[in-house]
Motif scaffolding. Structure first.
Motif, mmCIF file in Angstrom:
data_model
loop_
_atom_site.group_PDB
_atom_site.id
_atom_site.type_symbol
_atom_site.label_atom_id
_atom_site.label_comp_id
_atom_site.label_asym_id
_atom_site.label_seq_id
_atom_site.Cartn_x
_atom_site.Cartn_y
_atom_site.Cartn_z
ATOM 1 N N ASP A 23 0.861 -1.479 -0.092
ATOM 2 C CA ASP A 23 -0.012 0.179 -0.160
ATOM 3 C C ASP A 23 0.809 1.402 -0.259
ATOM 4 N N TRP A 77 -4.875 2.579 -5.751
ATOM 5 C CA TRP A 77 -4.314 1.915 -4.273
ATOM 6 C C TRP A 77 -4.764 2.171 -3.278
ATOM 7 N N ALA A 78 -4.858 0.623 -2.393
ATOM 8 C CA ALA A 78 -5.029 0.845 -0.406
ATOM 9 C C ALA A 78 -3.452 2.023 -0.536
#
Length: 239
Positions: free
Chosen positions: A43, A66-67
């Motif tokens: 992440d 995206w995380a």
């Protein structure tokens, strides 16, 4: 198709800041993507400094493909986290700030980075003789359980406890930072590559074969300079 169009880490971080923290005083991108260690599940770790925030907080979101883990501080709250990280000898926030790529700065990021770098260079506080004695006792206790155990399922978890206790002992008696999870082996490698490799090989051998002798020998080697195993005569809390 989504992966092909996925934004780069830097571009995603910039867009995230523009969307959620357009008026922040400072922002950093840290973590595995900065260290060149990113995997498919990595992440983005983003640290924000915003003087309008009354108290620090952490939030997890999925944005721009995206995380994202965002760590939000005002211009003084981060100092409390620095202090706590030093006390627990796990410099999570100082490390993120030290290694982070500056994405926004109104003139204060260099001084905060300097604080983080000095803290990391100084290392954690030296363990007292009493703390070392106490840690020796708990390692001995876990080692005795490990040696005497004949239940494979229980052995696995005792070995895990032993690995964590011994890694902490090695690092703290050498005034090095410790870690948790994947940061345990990273901290050991930062201390001494050869020892870290041997440490991993010994426990990996046990998990694969069930042979305990190399683990026992490693623990005894670690404890020997400090007096070896400790049981008889240990006191805790007696007045």
């Amino acid at each position: 198709m989504g992966e092909i169009n996925k934004l780069s880490a830097i571009e995603a971080a910039h867009q995230f800041i523009h969307k959620y923290f357009p008026y922040c005083q400072g922002a950093l991108l840290a973590g595995s993507v900065v260290r060149g260690e990113a995997t498919e599940t990595s992440d983005l770790d983003i640290v924000i400094f915003n003087h309008t925030i009354s108290s620090s907080y952490r939030e997890s979101l999925i944005e721009f493909g995206w995380a994202i883990e965002v760590f939000v501080h005002n211009l003084s709250s981060y100092k409390h986290f620095f202090k706590n990280d030093v006390e627990r000898a796990r410099p999570s926030l100082p490390r993120m700030i030290s290694e982070g790529i500056i994405l926004r700065d109104v003139g204060m990021m260099d001084s905060i980075k300097k604080e983080a770098n000095e803290l990391l260079a100084n290392g954690p506080a030296e363990w007292s003789a009493e703390t070392i004695k106490t840690k020796r006792y708990f390692i001995t206790d876990a080692l005795d359980d490990f040696i005497g155990c004949s239940n494979r399922a229980e052995e696995i978890f005792i070995a895990s406890t032993l690995a964590e206790l011994v890694s902490e002992f090695v690092l703290r008696t050498n005034q090095k930072w410790i870690g948790a999870s994947k940061w345990i082996v990273r901290a050991l490698r930062n201390y001494e590559e050869d020892f870290a490799n041997h440490f991993v090989e010994v426990f990996d051998h046990f998990y694969r074969t069930g042979e305990k002798k190399p683990v026992i020998e490693l623990v005894d080697q670690v404890l020997e300079p400090f007096g070896g195993r400790l049981f008889h005569g240990f006191l805790l809390g007696k007045k």
